[in-house]
Design a protein around this motif. Structure first.
Motif, PDB file in Angstrom:
ATOM      1  N   ASN A 185       0.837  -1.206   0.000  1.00  0.00           N
ATOM      2  CA  ASN A 185       0.000   0.000   0.000  1.00  0.00           C
ATOM      3  C   ASN A 185       0.865   1.246   0.000  1.00  0.00           C
ATOM      4  O   ASN A 185       0.592   2.205  -0.712  1.00  0.00           O
ATOM      5  CB  ASN A 185      -0.889   0.037   1.245  1.00  0.00           C
ATOM      6  N   GLU A 186       1.887   1.216   0.828  1.00  0.00           N
ATOM      7  CA  GLU A 186       2.770   2.382   0.935  1.00  0.00           C
ATOM      8  C   GLU A 186       3.429   2.682  -0.401  1.00  0.00           C
ATOM      9  O   GLU A 186       3.469   3.827  -0.835  1.00  0.00           O
ATOM     10  CB  GLU A 186       3.858   2.103   1.979  1.00  0.00           C
ATOM     11  N   ASP A 187       3.947   1.612  -1.037  1.00  0.00           N
ATOM     12  CA  ASP A 187       4.595   1.794  -2.339  1.00  0.00           C
ATOM     13  C   ASP A 187       3.623   2.357  -3.360  1.00  0.00           C
ATOM     14  O   ASP A 187       3.916   3.318  -4.065  1.00  0.00           O
ATOM     15  CB  ASP A 187       5.114   0.448  -2.866  1.00  0.00           C
ATOM     16  N   ILE A 188       2.440   1.728  -3.423  1.00  0.00           N
ATOM     17  CA  ILE A 188       1.456   2.153  -4.411  1.00  0.00           C
ATOM     18  C   ILE A 188       1.022   3.590  -4.137  1.00  0.00           C
ATOM     19  O   ILE A 188       0.868   4.391  -5.052  1.00  0.00           O
ATOM     20  CB  ILE A 188       0.244   1.188  -4.405  1.00  0.00           C
ATOM     21  N   SER A 189       0.843   3.925  -2.866  1.00  0.00           N
ATOM     22  CA  SER A 189       0.416   5.277  -2.522  1.00  0.00           C
ATOM     23  C   SER A 189       1.471   6.304  -2.914  1.00  0.00           C
ATOM     24  O   SER A 189       1.158   7.344  -3.497  1.00  0.00           O
ATOM     25  CB  SER A 189       0.131   5.380  -1.024  1.00  0.00           C
ATOM     26  N   VAL A 242      -0.123   9.872  -3.064  1.00  0.00           N
ATOM     27  CA  VAL A 242      -1.126  10.015  -2.009  1.00  0.00           C
ATOM     28  C   VAL A 242      -0.547   9.578  -0.667  1.00  0.00           C
ATOM     29  O   VAL A 242      -1.198   8.908   0.111  1.00  0.00           O
ATOM     30  CB  VAL A 242      -2.414   9.215  -2.298  1.00  0.00           C
ATOM     31  N   ILE A 243       0.682   9.951  -0.433  1.00  0.00           N
ATOM     32  CA  ILE A 243       1.366   9.615   0.807  1.00  0.00           C
ATOM     33  C   ILE A 243       0.512   9.964   2.012  1.00  0.00           C
ATOM     34  O   ILE A 243      -0.200  10.960   2.020  1.00  0.00           O
ATOM     35  CB  ILE A 243       2.713  10.364   0.874  1.00  0.00           C
ATOM     36  N   ASP A 244       0.554   9.085   3.002  1.00  0.00           N
ATOM     37  CA  ASP A 244      -0.059   9.362   4.306  1.00  0.00           C
ATOM     38  C   ASP A 244      -1.578   9.385   4.316  1.00  0.00           C
ATOM     39  O   ASP A 244      -2.183   9.786   5.292  1.00  0.00           O
ATOM     40  CB  ASP A 244       0.431  10.692   4.885  1.00  0.00           C
ATOM     41  N   GLN A 245      -2.217   8.961   3.209  1.00  0.00           N
ATOM     42  CA  GLN A 245      -3.673   8.925   3.271  1.00  0.00           C
ATOM     43  C   GLN A 245      -4.154   7.521   3.572  1.00  0.00           C
ATOM     44  O   GLN A 245      -3.754   6.567   2.929  1.00  0.00           O
ATOM     45  CB  GLN A 245      -4.295   9.395   1.953  1.00  0.00           C
ATOM     46  N   GLU A 246      -4.985   7.403   4.570  1.00  0.00           N
ATOM     47  CA  GLU A 246      -5.617   6.127   4.859  1.00  0.00           C
ATOM     48  C   GLU A 246      -6.607   5.828   3.742  1.00  0.00           C
ATOM     49  O   GLU A 246      -7.425   6.674   3.384  1.00  0.00           O
ATOM     50  CB  GLU A 246      -6.378   6.207   6.193  1.00  0.00           C
ATOM     51  N   ILE A 247      -6.560   4.617   3.217  1.00  0.00           N
ATOM     52  CA  ILE A 247      -7.434   4.269   2.102  1.00  0.00           C
ATOM     53  C   ILE A 247      -8.908   4.353   2.498  1.00  0.00           C
ATOM     54  O   ILE A 247      -9.746   4.786   1.729  1.00  0.00           O
ATOM     55  CB  ILE A 247      -7.080   2.869   1.563  1.00  0.00           C
ATOM     56  N   ALA A 248      -9.203   3.950   3.727  1.00  0.00           N
ATOM     57  CA  ALA A 248     -10.605   3.921   4.143  1.00  0.00           C
ATOM     58  C   ALA A 248     -11.093   5.253   4.704  1.00  0.00           C
ATOM     59  O   ALA A 248     -12.209   5.364   5.181  1.00  0.00           O
ATOM     60  CB  ALA A 248     -10.821   2.815   5.163  1.00  0.00           C
ATOM     61  N   ALA A 262     -13.629  14.225   3.505  1.00  0.00           N
ATOM     62  CA  ALA A 262     -13.097  14.886   2.306  1.00  0.00           C
ATOM     63  C   ALA A 262     -11.990  15.868   2.673  1.00  0.00           C
ATOM     64  O   ALA A 262     -10.998  16.004   1.955  1.00  0.00           O
ATOM     65  CB  ALA A 262     -14.223  15.601   1.555  1.00  0.00           C
ATOM     66  N   LEU A 263     -12.160  16.527   3.813  1.00  0.00           N
ATOM     67  CA  LEU A 263     -11.190  17.534   4.217  1.00  0.00           C
ATOM     68  C   LEU A 263      -9.835  16.888   4.514  1.00  0.00           C
ATOM     69  O   LEU A 263      -8.780  17.375   4.105  1.00  0.00           O
ATOM     70  CB  LEU A 263     -11.709  18.269   5.465  1.00  0.00           C
ATOM     71  N   LYS A 264      -9.872  15.759   5.232  1.00  0.00           N
ATOM     72  CA  LYS A 264      -8.626  15.054   5.548  1.00  0.00           C
ATOM     73  C   LYS A 264      -7.948  14.535   4.274  1.00  0.00           C
ATOM     74  O   LYS A 264      -6.734  14.567   4.152  1.00  0.00           O
ATOM     75  CB  LYS A 264      -8.905  13.879   6.492  1.00  0.00           C
ATOM     76  N   ILE A 265      -8.773  14.030   3.350  1.00  0.00           N
ATOM     77  CA  ILE A 265      -8.214  13.517   2.095  1.00  0.00           C
ATOM     78  C   ILE A 265      -7.571  14.654   1.306  1.00  0.00           C
ATOM     79  O   ILE A 265      -6.452  14.534   0.813  1.00  0.00           O
ATOM     80  CB  ILE A 265      -9.308  12.834   1.244  1.00  0.00           C
ATOM     81  N   SER A 266      -8.282  15.773   1.205  1.00  0.00           N
ATOM     82  CA  SER A 266      -7.735  16.925   0.483  1.00  0.00           C
ATOM     83  C   SER A 266      -6.392  17.330   1.053  1.00  0.00           C
ATOM     84  O   SER A 266      -5.428  17.555   0.324  1.00  0.00           O
ATOM     85  CB  SER A 266      -8.667  18.137   0.588  1.00  0.00           C
ATOM     86  N   ARG A 267      -6.351  17.394   2.376  1.00  0.00           N
ATOM     87  CA  ARG A 267      -5.131  17.848   3.031  1.00  0.00           C
ATOM     88  C   ARG A 267      -3.973  16.911   2.712  1.00  0.00           C
ATOM     89  O   ARG A 267      -2.842  17.342   2.531  1.00  0.00           O
ATOM     90  CB  ARG A 267      -5.353  17.942   4.539  1.00  0.00           C
ATOM     91  N   ALA A 268      -4.273  15.604   2.642  1.00  0.00           N
ATOM     92  CA  ALA A 268      -3.201  14.647   2.379  1.00  0.00           C
ATOM     93  C   ALA A 268      -2.686  14.761   0.941  1.00  0.00           C
ATOM     94  O   ALA A 268      -1.528  14.482   0.669  1.00  0.00           O
ATOM     95  CB  ALA A 268      -3.693  13.224   2.644  1.00  0.00           C
TER      96      ALA A 268
END
Lengths: 485, 485
Positions: free
Chosen positions: B293-297, B302-308, B312-318
């Motif tokens: 997952n880390e490699d693919i991210s 998309v470093i540091d984003q939890e897939i689940a 939206a705000l947390k995803i945007s920030r990541a």
């Protein structure tokens, strides 16, 4: 030549991995766990090379005799082809087999190719049925036929049985070595069964119970066999809720089941629910890595290339189709730009921002696609919640699009002292990020729905279409702006 | 309300996964293996929702009582937050714990947050030490302190011990539940030891032997405990070549060791080689997936984003930092193009081919980087053979560069009826493919050398620099050509 001198520089370093400990002090270690200090392969490899050159075969034999099969496989991968063969031919058939199955596919095939039929069939005699089938299935039809005539009849039968299953199904990765007992037998009888298969089944954690017609009926852990009185019936101590897979189940699904329920081994049954094989945890780990490799490869546009492949020609051939696709897509983009030639002639600066448009569209799309692809692969994102996920991604694209669009617009407005152009490119960028973010999240779901690997959605195919559409959006919007001005 | 009606539509479908079989016919099945028909979650979820709405708690309890904990976790992930809590609160502490550890991190944290300290500490009492620590380590310092006061003293001690290790080391993933015996004891004594820990250690395949000072001395399989006479000494049947890891070993290395030697469990030792914990195969599978997952991210930016993650705000920030990087890089590219404004003014068609240059450089670089990154991650490519690999990649780039370059040159020459321009863009493309192919293969090795994750080399950082350099090469070469003309 002293083995200790040869192995010397390698010893101390592997303490953490080996942990071989005899009670009084830390010596002696085995040389295992070499990958822990990858650069020390070099020392080992150089030593092996020297021994080969000096034809010091007894020393060579002793040195490689110290190595774990998995490490020996790694060592062979680091040698040249002729050196590999020299080392490989020293090994006993049993050890040669253990080494062969640990070597990466392209090198495995070239080694197999060099062995004569007699040597290869001796190796196949020694291997577990699943590993033997792996090697056997890569042989040419002609050679396979010869080999079938040379291996032991029981092995021939197993190979012919297993080779009939699709390679990426439960049948393709299962082995025939397992211990099953009648649910009506006692623990004592079960233990006798284990004793009979002691050599054949190396790692044994569970015994499977079957009913009178051979149907899977339950599972007993070896722990319970140890602890319960020996005259108890298997039926009374078994867990009837045994999770199994059908022989035709896709290996990816098998891996998901094993992972979902934290299993070590999983029994394989046929259409009549009869127990016919077992899959072990190490095969599952291989499947998980293989699937991750597949995803990563698709995303990187290197479909069908073996990672360990060494032939430049084979590698080129595997990659060229994607490059040609990229070239074709690029030419379509060129067509789009040519179509807006008039706008660019009017404001040459429009051409400056082509890279920004392409990079931003590409990055946004890839980010969204990557998360959805990986989530679908690991099960963290489910197709049931497609709508919810798309909505979230749309929100994300909106937030990031507005932020980046405003920033981009301001930079352009000030840089080129043209506020009007700034507004135009800013609005374009917002539109493109919105579009490519949703597109990137949407495509993997669609592919999944049609049973195509979603990982394609982050590969060259989609980034190429994203480029074309992004440029079309950018140049259309900006041309409208110019005409409005 | 009839459970069978509720569960009805789910039953038949899961036969392959469950295989529960009682001897005479195939019924009854458990509802497990739900992921096998993902869209059927919807039916189950809707049933659960209805029961919640009707406040039919006894029925709800019976329905969820049928589910395997791992499936229940999946179900919870498909519910809305308040529904999740309703279902979760019905569970016993033991079952709640098993479910909680199967839920993906962002949802796990929000659930934990909603529980009161009393309920949470009861759950932690029931869990294995490694799972309890996982949950415990995500609590706020204030809450962690409260919980320590509420859990059983033995659990408190374990938590405080385990939480001290770095999360991505062997210590961070190990559990304290294992069975060890003195190497000098008999099999009978070892079995008594197992009996004492019967409940605590659920899956037991190996017993570890220690010497008088607690140092790891060997390993005994349960199979041998079953088969050997009970008065034999452990020392005589143990394998002294037990592979262990130090408590501070990186979890990625632990996973590699387990994979390399096909282990199920691995013992963890401290600096004095004393046995202090064990890591099980399911934790290893998690690590392998996590690393993939880390490699693919990283590759997808998309470093540091939890897939689940659902916010939206947390995803945007990541994701925003990578987009800003891309924007900045794009502006540098714009600067490069502006610098060659004169050439473009002279031949506007030069701007048409910016997308081709960017796409081909990007694709070539990503292809090479992807293979090297994945090879380094799985161990199929080793840093020892850097030179050899780079040479291979250079050859690949040369072959593909010449083919694509000639094709591109021909197309441009005919399309724009300008053979001179055709030669110019063809030569540019060959140069760019050569450059980005080598660059893509080289950068992961460099990153690895400096202990940076090589996966960064296929992410936005490198593709952005590739874009800038590619455009610089293209415009420089083509401008030279124009001046020569």
């Amino acid at each position: 030549m002293d083995i200790n001198r040869i192995a010397g520089p390698l010893k101390g370093r592997f303490y953490l991995a080996t942990g071989r400990h005899t009670g009084c002090d830390r010596e002696p270690f085995q040389i295992i766990g070499l990958y822990m200090a990858e650069t020390d392969y070099k020392t080992l490899r150089d030593n092996v090379r020297n021994l080969i050159e000096e034809k010091a075969y007894p020393d060579l034999e002793r040195l490689i005799g110290e190595l774990h099969e998995a490490d020996l496989a790694d060592l062979l991968e680091h040698l040249e082809e002729d050196e590999r063969l020299t080392v490989f031919r020293i090994l006993t058939p049993e050890r040669a087999g253990e080494v062969l199955i640990e070597i990466s596919p392209p090198i495995q095939e070239s080694l197999t190719h060099e062995l004569d039929d007699q040597a290869l069939s001796q190796i196949l005699n020694e291997l577990d049925s699943d590993d033997a089938t792996d090697i056997f299935s890569h042989l040419s039809p002609k050679r396979a036929e010869n080999i079938i005539g040379l291996v032991q009849p029981a092995v021939a039968e197993e190979l012919q049985k297993l080779v009939g299953y699709e390679t990426d199904t439960a049948g393709g990765i299962m082995a025939l070595e397992f211990v099953s007992v009648s649910a009506n037998s006692t623990i004592r009888e079960a233990i006798e069964n284990i004793r009979k298969k002691r050599e054949e089944v190396e790692n044994l954690y569970y015994v499977w119970a079957v009913d009178d017609s051979g149907k899977l009926a339950g599972v007993v852990s070896i722990k319970d066999l140890v602890l319960e009185p020996r005259d108890r019936k298997i039926r009374d101590i078994m867990n009837p809720d045994v999770i199994s897979v059908d022989v035709n189940t896709d290996q990816e699904v098998v891996a998901r089941i094993v992972k979902q329920y934290d299993l070590t081994h999983i029994p394989v049954v046929n259409g009549q629910h009869k127990l016919i094989g077992r899959i072990t945890h190490d095969d599952i780990i291989d499947v998980i890595e293989e699937e991750a490799n597949e995803d990563i490869s698709l995303m990187g546009g290197v479909i069908d290339q073996e990672i360990a492949e060494e032939s430049a020609l084979k590698i080129s051939r595997a990659r060229l189709p994607w490059l040609l696709l990229g070239l074709f897509g690029g030419l379509l983009s060129a067509l789009v730009i040519k179509n807006f030639q008039g706008s660019i002639e009017k404001i040459l600066a429009l051409s400056f921002f082509i890279p920004v448009i392409m990079a931003m569209g590409g990055n946004t799309g890839t980010q969204a696609a990557t998360v959805v692809i990986r989530g679908l692969a690991t099960g963290d994102i489910s197709i049931v919640r497609t709508g919810k996920r798309l909505l979230t991604e749309l929100r994300v694209a909106l937030i990031n699009g507005i932020l980046c669009g405003i920033l981009f617009g301001l930079v352009v407005a000030f840089w080129l002292s043209d506020p009007h152009l700034g507004v135009g490119v800013g609005v374009s960028l917002i539109t493109i990020i919105l579009f490519s973010g949703s597109f990137g999240a949407f495509v993997p779901f669609v592919l999944k729905k049609f049973n195509i690997d979603p990982a394609l959605a982050a590969g060259p195919f989609i980034t190429t279409s994203n480029d074309i559409l992004g440029l079309l959006i950018y140049l259309s919007i900006i041309t409208q702006f110019l005409m409005a001005a």
